[in-house]
Motif scaffolding. Sequence first.
Motif, PDB file in Angstrom:
ATOM      1  N   PRO A   1       1.009  -1.610  -0.131  1.00 58.15           N
ATOM      2  CA  PRO A   1      -0.134   0.137  -0.042  1.00 58.15           C
ATOM      3  C   PRO A   1       1.228   1.074  -0.087  1.00 58.15           C
ATOM      4  O   PRO A   1       2.156   1.462   0.665  1.00 58.15           O
ATOM      5  N   GLY A   2       0.464   2.575  -0.485  1.00 58.48           N
ATOM      6  CA  GLY A   2       1.048   3.545  -0.306  1.00 58.48           C
ATOM      7  C   GLY A   2       0.326   4.783   0.078  1.00 58.48           C
ATOM      8  O   GLY A   2      -1.247   4.666  -0.414  1.00 58.48           O
ATOM      9  N   VAL A   3       0.826   5.367   0.143  1.00 58.09           N
ATOM     10  CA  VAL A   3       0.236   6.371   0.460  1.00 58.09           C
ATOM     11  C   VAL A   3       0.999   7.550   0.389  1.00 58.09           C
ATOM     12  O   VAL A   3       2.019   8.062   0.184  1.00 58.09           O
ATOM     13  N   LEU A   4      -0.361   8.897  -0.465  1.00 64.93           N
ATOM     14  CA  LEU A   4       0.903  10.197  -0.582  1.00 64.93           C
ATOM     15  C   LEU A   4       0.143  11.603   0.514  1.00 64.93           C
ATOM     16  O   LEU A   4      -0.514  11.554   0.493  1.00 64.93           O
ATOM     17  N   HIS A   5       1.140  11.817   0.462  1.00 68.31           N
ATOM     18  CA  HIS A   5       0.969  13.580   1.784  1.00 68.31           C
ATOM     19  C   HIS A   5       1.565  14.606   0.862  1.00 68.31           C
ATOM     20  O   HIS A   5       2.355  14.474   0.316  1.00 68.31           O
ATOM     21  N   ILE A   6       0.644  15.360   0.780  1.00 71.44           N
ATOM     22  CA  ILE A   6       0.950  16.972   0.541  1.00 71.44           C
ATOM     23  C   ILE A   6       0.553  17.976   1.488  1.00 71.44           C
ATOM     24  O   ILE A   6      -0.618  17.551   1.508  1.00 71.44           O
ATOM     25  N   CYS A   7       1.438  18.324   1.487  1.00 63.52           N
ATOM     26  CA  CYS A   7       0.743  19.639   3.032  1.00 63.52           C
ATOM     27  C   CYS A   7       0.302  21.022   2.452  1.00 63.52           C
ATOM     28  O   CYS A   7      -0.099  21.436   0.893  1.00 63.52           O
ATOM     29  N   GLY A   8      -0.887  21.379   3.467  1.00 64.15           N
ATOM     30  CA  GLY A   8      -1.530  22.559   3.147  1.00 64.15           C
ATOM     31  C   GLY A   8      -2.755  22.932   2.529  1.00 64.15           C
ATOM     32  O   GLY A   8      -3.593  21.643   3.085  1.00 64.15           O
ATOM     33  N   ASP A   9      -3.272  23.902   1.948  1.00 66.54           N
ATOM     34  CA  ASP A   9      -4.226  23.981   2.105  1.00 66.54           C
ATOM     35  C   ASP A   9      -4.912  23.495   0.168  1.00 66.54           C
ATOM     36  O   ASP A   9      -3.853  24.251  -0.627  1.00 66.54           O
ATOM     37  N   THR A  10      -4.777  21.854  -0.134  1.00 65.34           N
ATOM     38  CA  THR A  10      -5.148  21.870  -1.151  1.00 65.34           C
ATOM     39  C   THR A  10      -6.211  21.167  -1.535  1.00 65.34           C
ATOM     40  O   THR A  10      -6.766  20.827  -2.397  1.00 65.34           O
ATOM     41  N   ASN A  11      -7.710  21.811  -0.671  1.00 60.99           N
ATOM     42  CA  ASN A  11      -8.693  21.680  -1.065  1.00 60.99           C
ATOM     43  C   ASN A  11      -9.108  21.135  -3.057  1.00 60.99           C
ATOM     44  O   ASN A  11      -9.474  20.874  -3.020  1.00 60.99           O
ATOM     45  N   PRO A  12      -8.544  23.229  -3.478  1.00 57.28           N
ATOM     46  CA  PRO A  12      -8.745  22.767  -4.611  1.00 57.28           C
ATOM     47  C   PRO A  12      -8.199  21.285  -5.777  1.00 57.28           C
ATOM     48  O   PRO A  12      -9.120  21.358  -6.608  1.00 57.28           O
ATOM     49  N   ASN A  13      -7.293  20.564  -5.254  1.00 59.96           N
ATOM     50  CA  ASN A  13      -6.584  19.666  -5.570  1.00 59.96           C
ATOM     51  C   ASN A  13      -7.040  18.459  -5.124  1.00 59.96           C
ATOM     52  O   ASN A  13      -6.180  17.279  -5.440  1.00 59.96           O
ATOM     53  N   ILE A  14      -7.993  18.165  -4.302  1.00 61.64           N
ATOM     54  CA  ILE A  14      -8.064  16.868  -3.380  1.00 61.64           C
ATOM     55  C   ILE A  14      -8.823  16.636  -4.620  1.00 61.64           C
ATOM     56  O   ILE A  14      -8.588  14.775  -4.932  1.00 61.64           O
ATOM     57  N   GLU A  15      -9.610  16.255  -5.209  1.00 58.34           N
ATOM     58  CA  GLU A  15     -10.055  15.606  -6.599  1.00 58.34           C
ATOM     59  C   GLU A  15      -9.027  14.401  -7.472  1.00 58.34           C
ATOM     60  O   GLU A  15      -9.019  13.287  -7.294  1.00 58.34           O
ATOM     61  N   ASN A  16      -7.389  15.848  -7.372  1.00 66.12           N
ATOM     62  CA  ASN A  16      -6.946  15.269  -8.455  1.00 66.12           C
ATOM     63  C   ASN A  16      -5.628  14.037  -7.414  1.00 66.12           C
ATOM     64  O   ASN A  16      -5.104  13.278  -8.178  1.00 66.12           O
ATOM     65  N   MET A  17      -5.573  14.666  -6.367  1.00 71.07           N
ATOM     66  CA  MET A  17      -4.552  13.598  -5.754  1.00 71.07           C
ATOM     67  C   MET A  17      -5.634  12.677  -5.198  1.00 71.07           C
ATOM     68  O   MET A  17      -4.710  11.741  -5.626  1.00 71.07           O
ATOM     69  N   LEU A  18      -6.529  12.399  -4.819  1.00 73.27           N
ATOM     70  CA  LEU A  18      -7.667  11.057  -4.416  1.00 73.27           C
ATOM     71  C   LEU A  18      -7.794  10.233  -5.988  1.00 73.27           C
ATOM     72  O   LEU A  18      -8.173   8.994  -5.895  1.00 73.27           O
ATOM     73  N   SER A  19      -7.148  10.513  -7.110  1.00 69.37           N
ATOM     74  CA  SER A  19      -7.592  10.271  -8.626  1.00 69.37           C
ATOM     75  C   SER A  19      -5.663   9.738  -9.162  1.00 69.37           C
ATOM     76  O   SER A  19      -5.779   9.235 -10.251  1.00 69.37           O
ATOM     77  N   CYS A  20      -4.703  10.296  -7.639  1.00 67.66           N
ATOM     78  CA  CYS A  20      -3.217   9.042  -8.112  1.00 67.66           C
ATOM     79  C   CYS A  20      -3.039   7.910  -7.718  1.00 67.66           C
ATOM     80  O   CYS A  20      -1.727   7.059  -8.398  1.00 67.66           O
ATOM     81  N   GLY A  21      -3.876   6.998  -7.125  1.00 69.49           N
ATOM     82  CA  GLY A  21      -3.492   6.092  -7.112  1.00 69.49           C
ATOM     83  C   GLY A  21      -3.164   5.262  -6.368  1.00 69.49           C
ATOM     84  O   GLY A  21      -3.348   3.849  -5.974  1.00 69.49           O
ATOM     85  N   TYR A  22      -3.263   6.223  -5.282  1.00 71.25           N
ATOM     86  CA  TYR A  22      -2.771   5.763  -3.647  1.00 71.25           C
ATOM     87  C   TYR A  22      -3.666   4.918  -2.642  1.00 71.25           C
ATOM     88  O   TYR A  22      -5.068   5.599  -2.727  1.00 71.25           O
ATOM     89  N   GLU A  23      -3.126   4.132  -2.202  1.00 68.10           N
ATOM     90  CA  GLU A  23      -4.537   3.652  -0.697  1.00 68.10           C
ATOM     91  C   GLU A  23      -4.799   4.600   0.084  1.00 68.10           C
ATOM     92  O   GLU A  23      -5.778   4.333   0.652  1.00 68.10           O
ATOM     93  N   GLY A  24      -3.505   5.290   0.152  1.00 64.51           N
ATOM     94  CA  GLY A  24      -4.112   6.498   0.971  1.00 64.51           C
ATOM     95  C   GLY A  24      -3.426   8.001   0.596  1.00 64.51           C
ATOM     96  O   GLY A  24      -2.877   7.793   0.678  1.00 64.51           O
ATOM     97  N   LEU A  25      -4.445   8.943   0.891  1.00 67.80           N
ATOM     98  CA  LEU A  25      -3.621  10.337   0.692  1.00 67.80           C
ATOM     99  C   LEU A  25      -4.104  10.822   2.369  1.00 67.80           C
ATOM    100  O   LEU A  25      -4.731  10.463   3.107  1.00 67.80           O
TER     101      LEU A  25
END
Length: 342
Positions: A230-254
């Motif tokens: 399993p992979g987890v992607l971590h991106i800091c800060g206010d990423t509200n505008p980008n959440i959909e894209n981050m959830l679409s990167c194929g990681y098991e966790g965000l």
Amino acid sequence: MNMKDNLINALNGKDCEKTPVTAFPSVLTTELLSKANTNFNEACHDAEKMAEVAGLVYEYTQLEGITVPLDLWFESESVGHFFKRQEGSLAPVISKSPFDMPEDVELPDDFINLGQFPVIEKAVEIIHERYDDKDVPIIGEITSAFTLLTDLVDLGKIIKMLNSDYFDIEDALEEINSKLVEEVKFYQDIGVDCIVVNDPSSTTNIVKPNLFVDLIQPYLVELSDSMDVPGVLHICGDTNPNIENMLSCGYEGLSISQEVDISYTREIKEKIGSKTAICGNLAIGETLLMKNEEQIKEESAKCLDKMVDVLGPGCNIAYETPLNNIKAMVDARDEYFEKIEQ
């Protein structure tokens, strides 16, 4: 259900006994170094000390995972670049970057045999010996291609290029990511249970969502596709505008920061049909560093009320954070589920 299965199940969207509590970005505090009678440099370059400090995180806080390495800038050492540390702090001093421009970036063929990698391999072997019988998950940490690029080339130059011509950045990311795919294999070969990709430089303050999709996401997807754990992607800060894209990167966790609402993230997750587990998102400064244990328990309960899948800090825990404050997250989870069972 043992601790390891509980975490892996949570990341894979399966039933788990209770919400896991862990920190995906590695934990290193001044208190941990003191308890191990060591310093930052030794803890990063001596396998025994790296294993000891990483293990003490579990021993003193009961966080359900041991993350290595301890240094967020460790990959830079494989190209011969060492960050100095501020006196009295563990924060790096960014002086001169090793490469002038992205087109100059070239990583050695034996990247994963250099720098801290041999120390990490030996440290993980020691951690297995000490903690496998306790079923403590071992988490390997990778710096994303874009964030590593901003460690190797001046961030200001990168930001200017993002706003004009970023083709040279793409070439550099391709060069870096090819080595990071090898790093994924390195971690899997030494037996980690999970891999976190730490990508603070891709926060929306630096990379806007449309540019994230075009420039950053393909390399993050390539990394997640190369993982057998399993992979987890971590991106800091206010990423509200980008959440959909981050959830679409194929990681098991965000792993999300405190600026992002868990309920909002869950809403987006359900809208796009993502299976990614939501991890986080206690404030590392305002809450974990500054508040007392009871207040931290209250904030933790709020995250659990919002159905966070893995409870933990929203970013890298501050170096001065008391270990008892970190442990308060685990205590809060235990008390929360005790009430449910009554």
